[in-house]
Motif scaffolding. Structure first.
Motif, PDB file in Angstrom:
ATOM      1  N   VAL A   1      -8.421  -1.338  11.437  1.00  0.00           N
ATOM      2  CA  VAL A   1      -8.051  -2.431  10.544  1.00  0.00           C
ATOM      3  C   VAL A   1      -7.823  -1.838   9.159  1.00  0.00           C
ATOM      4  CG1 VAL A   1      -8.809  -4.576   9.478  1.00  0.00           C
ATOM      5  CG2 VAL A   1      -9.418  -4.077  11.840  1.00  0.00           C
ATOM      6  N   ILE A   2      -6.705  -2.192   8.536  1.00  0.00           N
ATOM      7  CA  ILE A   2      -6.403  -1.733   7.178  1.00  0.00           C
ATOM      8  C   ILE A   2      -6.837  -2.810   6.193  1.00  0.00           C
ATOM      9  CG2 ILE A   2      -4.545  -1.194   5.550  1.00  0.00           C
ATOM     10  CD1 ILE A   2      -3.094   0.223   7.809  1.00  0.00           C
ATOM     11  N   THR A   3      -7.605  -2.400   5.184  1.00  0.00           N
ATOM     12  CA  THR A   3      -8.055  -3.340   4.155  1.00  0.00           C
ATOM     13  C   THR A   3      -7.272  -3.182   2.856  1.00  0.00           C
ATOM     14  OG1 THR A   3      -9.789  -1.788   3.497  1.00  0.00           O
ATOM     15  CG2 THR A   3     -10.382  -3.489   5.099  1.00  0.00           C
ATOM     16  N   ALA A   4      -6.599  -2.053   2.666  1.00  0.00           N
ATOM     17  CA  ALA A   4      -5.764  -1.832   1.476  1.00  0.00           C
ATOM     18  C   ALA A   4      -4.652  -0.869   1.849  1.00  0.00           C
ATOM     19  CB  ALA A   4      -6.591  -1.270   0.323  1.00  0.00           C
ATOM     20  N   PRO A   5      -3.450  -1.122   1.407  1.00  0.00           N
ATOM     21  CA  PRO A   5      -3.022  -2.189   0.504  1.00  0.00           C
ATOM     22  C   PRO A   5      -2.918  -3.523   1.243  1.00  0.00           C
ATOM     23  CG  PRO A   5      -1.113  -0.950   1.210  1.00  0.00           C
ATOM     24  CD  PRO A   5      -2.320  -0.272   1.807  1.00  0.00           C
ATOM     25  N   GLU A   6      -2.835  -4.593   0.476  1.00  0.00           N
ATOM     26  CA  GLU A   6      -2.664  -5.916   1.062  1.00  0.00           C
ATOM     27  C   GLU A   6      -1.219  -6.116   1.490  1.00  0.00           C
ATOM     28  OE1 GLU A   6      -4.025  -9.102  -1.365  1.00  0.00           O
ATOM     29  OE2 GLU A   6      -5.963  -8.160  -1.742  1.00  0.00           O
ATOM     30  N   ASN A   7      -1.029  -6.933   2.514  1.00  0.00           N
ATOM     31  CA  ASN A   7       0.318  -7.264   2.967  1.00  0.00           C
ATOM     32  C   ASN A   7       1.084  -7.917   1.815  1.00  0.00           C
ATOM     33  OD1 ASN A   7       2.399  -7.481   4.898  1.00  0.00           O
ATOM     34  ND2 ASN A   7       1.878  -9.615   5.229  1.00  0.00           N
ATOM     35  N   GLY A   8       2.308  -7.473   1.593  1.00  0.00           N
ATOM     36  CA  GLY A   8       3.153  -8.025   0.544  1.00  0.00           C
ATOM     37  C   GLY A   8       2.953  -7.391  -0.822  1.00  0.00           C
ATOM     38  N   ALA A   9       2.115  -6.360  -0.903  1.00  0.00           N
ATOM     39  CA  ALA A   9       1.820  -5.727  -2.191  1.00  0.00           C
ATOM     40  C   ALA A   9       3.040  -5.022  -2.764  1.00  0.00           C
ATOM     41  CB  ALA A   9       0.673  -4.727  -2.044  1.00  0.00           C
ATOM     42  N   THR A  10       3.132  -5.020  -4.095  1.00  0.00           N
ATOM     43  CA  THR A  10       4.127  -4.232  -4.812  1.00  0.00           C
ATOM     44  C   THR A  10       3.400  -3.030  -5.391  1.00  0.00           C
ATOM     45  OG1 THR A  10       5.428  -6.191  -5.342  1.00  0.00           O
ATOM     46  CG2 THR A  10       5.810  -4.230  -6.687  1.00  0.00           C
ATOM     47  N   LEU A  11       3.837  -1.858  -5.017  1.00  0.00           N
ATOM     48  CA  LEU A  11       3.172  -0.621  -5.429  1.00  0.00           C
ATOM     49  C   LEU A  11       3.655  -0.193  -6.801  1.00  0.00           C
ATOM     50  CD1 LEU A  11       3.558   1.190  -1.988  1.00  0.00           C
ATOM     51  CD2 LEU A  11       1.643  -0.217  -2.777  1.00  0.00           C
ATOM     52  N   THR A  12       2.843   0.598  -7.497  1.00  0.00           N
ATOM     53  CA  THR A  12       3.208   1.033  -8.852  1.00  0.00           C
ATOM     54  C   THR A  12       3.580   2.503  -8.930  1.00  0.00           C
ATOM     55  OG1 THR A  12       0.884   1.422  -9.358  1.00  0.00           O
ATOM     56  CG2 THR A  12       1.793  -0.738  -9.943  1.00  0.00           C
ATOM     57  N   GLY A  13       3.443   3.240  -7.842  1.00  0.00           N
ATOM     58  CA  GLY A  13       3.796   4.657  -7.846  1.00  0.00           C
ATOM     59  C   GLY A  13       4.009   5.142  -6.429  1.00  0.00           C
ATOM     60  N   THR A  14       4.508   6.352  -6.288  1.00  0.00           N
ATOM     61  CA  THR A  14       4.825   6.870  -4.952  1.00  0.00           C
ATOM     62  C   THR A  14       3.589   7.299  -4.167  1.00  0.00           C
ATOM     63  OG1 THR A  14       5.231   9.075  -5.835  1.00  0.00           O
ATOM     64  CG2 THR A  14       7.147   7.605  -5.596  1.00  0.00           C
ATOM     65  N   ASN A  15       2.444   7.462  -4.843  1.00  0.00           N
ATOM     66  CA  ASN A  15       1.215   7.807  -4.134  1.00  0.00           C
ATOM     67  C   ASN A  15       0.557   6.540  -3.613  1.00  0.00           C
ATOM     68  OD1 ASN A  15       1.377  10.598  -4.550  1.00  0.00           O
ATOM     69  ND2 ASN A  15       0.549  10.373  -6.610  1.00  0.00           N
ATOM     70  N   LEU A  16       0.407   6.459  -2.310  1.00  0.00           N
ATOM     71  CA  LEU A  16      -0.139   5.278  -1.645  1.00  0.00           C
ATOM     72  C   LEU A  16      -1.457   5.653  -0.987  1.00  0.00           C
ATOM     73  CD1 LEU A  16       0.025   2.406  -0.360  1.00  0.00           C
ATOM     74  CD2 LEU A  16       1.373   3.453   1.467  1.00  0.00           C
ATOM     75  N   THR A  17      -2.512   4.891  -1.261  1.00  0.00           N
ATOM     76  CA  THR A  17      -3.794   5.071  -0.588  1.00  0.00           C
ATOM     77  C   THR A  17      -3.951   3.955   0.432  1.00  0.00           C
ATOM     78  OG1 THR A  17      -4.776   6.101  -2.532  1.00  0.00           O
ATOM     79  CG2 THR A  17      -6.290   5.217  -0.887  1.00  0.00           C
ATOM     80  N   ILE A  18      -4.198   4.352   1.678  1.00  0.00           N
ATOM     81  CA  ILE A  18      -4.416   3.404   2.766  1.00  0.00           C
ATOM     82  C   ILE A  18      -5.889   3.503   3.152  1.00  0.00           C
ATOM     83  CG2 ILE A  18      -3.781   2.710   5.101  1.00  0.00           C
ATOM     84  CD1 ILE A  18      -1.112   4.209   4.661  1.00  0.00           C
ATOM     85  N   SER A  19      -6.586   2.377   3.091  1.00  0.00           N
ATOM     86  CA  SER A  19      -8.016   2.349   3.408  1.00  0.00           C
ATOM     87  C   SER A  19      -8.282   1.325   4.486  1.00  0.00           C
ATOM     88  CB  SER A  19      -8.830   1.969   2.172  1.00  0.00           C
ATOM     89  OG  SER A  19      -8.555   2.841   1.109  1.00  0.00           O
ATOM     90  N   GLY A  20      -9.370   1.533   5.222  1.00  0.00           N
ATOM     91  CA  GLY A  20      -9.740   0.569   6.238  1.00  0.00           C
ATOM     92  C   GLY A  20     -10.932   1.023   7.046  1.00  0.00           C
TER      93      GLY A  20
END
Length: 177
Positions: free
Chosen positions: A96-115
């Motif tokens: 299960v992914i808890t971040a990012p939220e569905n529909g989120a607008t990101l602010t940079g090219t580095n994405l952290t996926i947590s869950g």
């Protein structure tokens, strides 16, 4: 709690369907549920569950690693059962992914996926979408949870819409402007 507000007591919700349908909407497939109503205190509820072979089997199943509990105290005389409602959902080994939220607008090219995941390892796939059905880039990210939690950082290839797919067929959509 849906059961109290919609005045029903059942594993099947009149508005949301059976347990499997409700669970799959949130990315779960391996799930058990036990219910109780009309007891005066939690100790009575647990004792009743442990006295019943079916409920005891669900409670003690080692494949269930997450738990969610809903509790409403209605000992005020308004409840048709005259006590408490308890709904316990036991969740199995899934991701299960808890971040990012569905529909989120990101602010940079580095994405952290947590869950969280009950699996020893799993793969998350990130698609850069050309349109709602076609992708132009695909990345696979391996996760190895520690104490069932994970956090991975990936660099996205530029602006656009992305679909993060996990847990078989669950997806989160994010946008990088």
């Amino acid at each position: 709690m849906s059961m109290w507000s919609n005045t029903f007591f059942n594993h099947i919700s009149p508005s949301d369907g059976d347990l499997s349908a409700r669970a799959s909407a949130y990315g779960y497939s391996d799930i058990g549920e036990i219910l109780a109503a009309g007891y005066d205190d939690p100790a009575q509820i647990v004792a009743a569950w442990l006295d019943d072979d079916n409920h005891k089997t669900i409670l003690l199943d080692p494949d269930y690693i997450y738990i969610g509990v809903g509790f409403i105290d209605q000992t005020n005389g308004l409840d048709p059962f005259g006590g408490t409602y308890v709904d316990v959902c036991l969740l199995g080994k899934t991701t299960v992914i808890t971040a990012p939220e569905n529909g989120a607008t990101l602010t940079g090219t580095n994405l952290t996926i947590s869950g969280y995941s009950g699996l020893s390892s799993d793969t998350i796939t990130i698609f850069k979408m050309k349109d709602t059905r076609t992708y132009v880039n695909r990345m696979s990210v391996a996760i190895t949870p520690e104490d069932n939690a994970f956090s991975v950082r990936v660099t996205l290839p530029g602006s656009g819409n992305y679909k993060i797919v996990y847990g078989g067929n669950q997806a989160i959509d994010v946008t990088l402007p």
